[in-house]
Each structure stands twice: as structure tokens, then as C-alpha cells.
Design an enzyme around this catalytic site. Structure first.
Site, short mmCIF file in Angstrom:
data_model
loop_
_atom_site.label_atom_id
_atom_site.label_comp_id
_atom_site.label_asym_id
_atom_site.label_seq_id
_atom_site.Cartn_x
_atom_site.Cartn_y
_atom_site.Cartn_z
N ASP A 3 0.87 -1.17 0.00
CA ASP A 3 0.00 0.00 0.00
C ASP A 3 0.90 1.22 0.00
OD1 ASP A 3 -2.45 1.50 0.23
OD2 ASP A 3 -2.05 1.76 2.36
N SER A 4 0.32 2.38 -0.27
CA SER A 4 1.09 3.61 -0.20
C SER A 4 1.49 3.94 1.24
CB SER A 4 0.29 4.77 -0.78
OG SER A 4 -0.90 4.97 -0.03
N TYR A 35 -0.37 8.63 -2.48
CA TYR A 35 -0.40 8.37 -3.92
C TYR A 35 -1.48 9.19 -4.62
CZ TYR A 35 2.62 4.16 -3.99
OH TYR A 35 3.68 3.28 -3.94
N GLY A 36 -2.55 9.51 -3.91
CA GLY A 36 -3.73 10.10 -4.53
C GLY A 36 -3.48 11.31 -5.42
N CYS A 66 -4.31 -1.06 -2.18
CA CYS A 66 -4.42 0.39 -2.29
C CYS A 66 -5.35 0.70 -3.46
CB CYS A 66 -3.04 1.00 -2.54
SG CYS A 66 -3.03 2.76 -2.94
N ASN A 67 -6.40 1.46 -3.22
CA ASN A 67 -7.37 1.76 -4.27
C ASN A 67 -6.75 2.58 -5.40
OD1 ASN A 67 -10.49 1.10 -3.48
ND2 ASN A 67 -9.21 1.31 -1.67
N GLU A 148 -5.13 7.73 10.68
CA GLU A 148 -3.71 7.58 10.97
C GLU A 148 -3.33 8.27 12.27
OE1 GLU A 148 -0.99 8.27 7.83
OE2 GLU A 148 -1.72 6.52 6.71
N CYS A 180 -11.57 3.05 0.55
CA CYS A 180 -10.20 3.34 0.97
C CYS A 180 -9.90 2.40 2.13
CB CYS A 180 -10.03 4.79 1.39
SG CYS A 180 -8.41 5.17 2.10
N THR A 181 -8.72 1.82 2.13
CA THR A 181 -8.42 0.80 3.14
C THR A 181 -8.24 1.39 4.54
OG1 THR A 181 -6.11 0.91 2.40
CG2 THR A 181 -7.47 -0.89 1.55
N HIS A 182 -8.18 2.71 4.66
CA HIS A 182 -8.17 3.32 5.99
C HIS A 182 -9.56 3.35 6.62
CE1 HIS A 182 -4.31 4.92 4.57
NE2 HIS A 182 -4.05 5.34 5.79
#
Length: 301
Positions: A3-4, A35-36, A66-67, A148, A180-182
Site C-alpha cells: 500500500d502507499s 499516492y492520490g 491500495c485503491n 492515521e 479506501c483501506t483506511h
């Protein structure tokens, strides 16, 4: 798996839970996150560099957790690794889109994601072939920052959730993709704001199911008599900072984190096309309702 940053660890958690015998090697590209906002060519180069590192380490499968990277590099990854080297690649967009199409009752599906993922139209492309399904997208840039920082409840989270989710809620969706994985770390406040009649779909659980199916189909599941699995975690940025966040996202499985500096990948030059055209080809669909896509340029993931 990569992932980023640390968000993809929610996918790692789901994979470890569903396939407890498998070993996970995870790289967080924390030196280059987010990355976005980056150009597509740069995302492709960064993602392929990380995946080259993973393949060189001897992995039997790649998971793009990561999307943004999934939208940008899936086609390249399957050509570079699956076709050329026999390493299967699983990503996070199509599993979640399939699950949303399966569970929606009224055909109105919401998507919350980073600005880059929303702008890519990757989820719209994935759902385009499903008749009667309409997608309503909303970028939620601050959700990543809150996750985060470990702020997953309280007035700040609730106010942010109310603001971001109001347009999607007004669209009368009955299913919401956490794109989003967050975002699974904020599932509580998101579900509270959306209401108990709205089903939340997370890419982490659905991606883990795809990992299992692909390993089983290819007869790649780890021998049940093998020694207990040992997971490994690497970061391109500060390993100590990554370890602190990683334990918050994943748990005690995260031990020592090693720093890595992948060799820049060679990427064929090409125009800076939108992310939707950098991944797998898909039927053209109308873009999401502009009223549901904010103009903010912020994109922390």
C-alpha cells in the site's frame, strides 16, 4: 502485499484472519505517500517498483492493497507478473464492487474514497455492467488523516462524517462502499451517520475472499503441516513510525519493521491519462453526479 502507507494493513488483517496459515510480506511505501494527488505515470512507477521488490523476495501472490494503485496499475501488473512470471495479482476495487452489487436492494450504491479514486471512475467502471445499479461518489480526504492519527471517535470525527456523508445519505443509498483501506477504522461513526439500514461494504474482507479463492484455484495454499507463519513488514520511510501505526491498524503481529529502498521500475512512457484508463479496460459509464464529488484537491492517501 503493498500500500502507499498503512491503510492496506486492514487488508492484511482480513487475510491473516481468513487464511491463518499463510505468511504475509507487506511493504508500505511511506516515503512516497500519499499516492492520490500524484500523476498516473508516477503512481505506476512507484507501485511497480514495490511489486518488483516483492516478486524478487519470492512471493507466490501479489495483493495491491491500495485503491489508487489498483486503478492505476492493475493491467500492467497482471501483464508484468501474472503473464510473464506466473504470479497472480489481486486488487481491492473489483471485490468490493461485486459485493456492493450483490447486496444492494434499491440499486443505489454510495462510494466514499480519496479524491484520486473518485476521479478515476474505477468503481463506476467496475459497476457499469450491472443493470439497475447507480453509483453516488463522495471524496472524504480527512478520513485518512483521522485514521492515521488514531482519532476514530469523538466530536471531530462525527462532525467530519456528518459533513462528508450528507450528500451520499441524501441520495438514498442503501449500500456504501468504503473505498479506501483506511476507512474500516471509522466504520462505527460512518455507520452511525448513515443509519442502520445502510450496509457497509469494505474492500478488506472481500479482497481476502478473493485471495483465498485465487490461492485455492491455483493449488497455492500453504501446507497445513508447515511451521507457524511468520509475517514480515517493510517500509520505504521511517520504520519506527510505520511500526507504531502498523500495530494500531493490524495488532501485535507487527514486530520489527525493516526499511527498504526499491529500485525504480522501468515504465513504458505514455500520456498522463486519467486513472480510469490506466487500469483494466471496462465499459464506459456516465461519471458520478458532480454534486456528489467535491472540488477539494486534498487527498491524503
Amino acid at each position: 502485499m503493498f500500500d502507499s502507507g498503512v491503510g492496506g494493513l486492514t487488508v492484511a488483517r482480513a487475510v491473516i484472519d481468513q487464511l491463518p496459515g499463510e505468511q504475509v510480506l507487506y511493504i508500505g511505501d511511506t516515503a512516497n505517500t500519499p499516492y492520490g494527488p500524484r500523476p498516473v505515470q508516477e503512481v505506476r512507477r512507484l507501485a511497480l517498483s514495490i511489486m518488483d521488490e516483492l516478486v524478487d523476495s519470492g512471493v507466490k501472490m501479489l495483493v495491491i492493497a491500495c485503491n489508487t494503485a489498483s486503478a492505476a496499475v492493475l493491467h500492467d501488473a497482471r501483464s508484468r507478473y501474472t503473464r510473464d512470471k506466473g504470479v497472480p495479482v489481486v486488487e481491492v476495487i473489483h471485490p468490493a464492487a461485486r459485493a456492493a452489487a450483490r447486496v444492494t436492494r434499491n440499486g443505489r450504491v454510495g462510494l466514499i474514497a480519496t479524491q484520486g479514486t473518485v476521479d478515476s471512475n474505477a468503481y463506476a467502471d467496475a459497476l457499469a455492467a450491472v443493470p439497475g445499479v447507480h453509483l453516488f461518489s463522495q471524496a472524504c480526504p480527512r478520513f485518512v488523516e483521522l485514521a492515521e492519527r488514531g482519532i476514530t471517535t469523538g466530536p471531530e470525527v462525527m462532525a467530519t462524517a456528518e459533513e462528508y456523508l450528507a450528500p451520499v445519505k441524501a441520495a438514498d443509498v442503501d449500500t456504501l462502499i468504503l473505498g479506501c483501506t483506511h476507512y474500516p477504522l471509522l466504520a462505527g461513526p460512518i455507520s452511525y451517520v448513515m443509519g442502520e439500514d445502510v450496509t457497509l461494504v469494505t474492500s478488506s474482507q472481500e479482497t481476502a475472499k478473493d485471495v483465498y479463492r485465487e490461492l485455492a484455484r491455483r493449488d497455492l495454499l500453504r501446507d497445513p503441516d508447515a511451521p507457524a507463519p511468520r509475517h514480515e513488514f517493510r517500509a520505504t520511510g521511517d520504520p519506527d513510525s510505520f511500526a507504531v501505526l502498523a500495530r494500531r491498524f493490524l495488532g501485535p503481529e507487527v514486530g520489527r519493521v525493516r526499511r527498504v529502498e526499491p529500485t525504480p521500475a522501468a515504465v513504458a512512457p505514455g500520456p498522463e491519462v486519467p486513472l480510469a484508463h490506466a487500469g483494466e479496460s471496462a465499459p464506459a459509464v456516465a461519471p458520478p453526479d458532480p454534486a456528489l464529488v467535491p472540488n477539494s484537491s486534498e487527498d491524503p492517501a
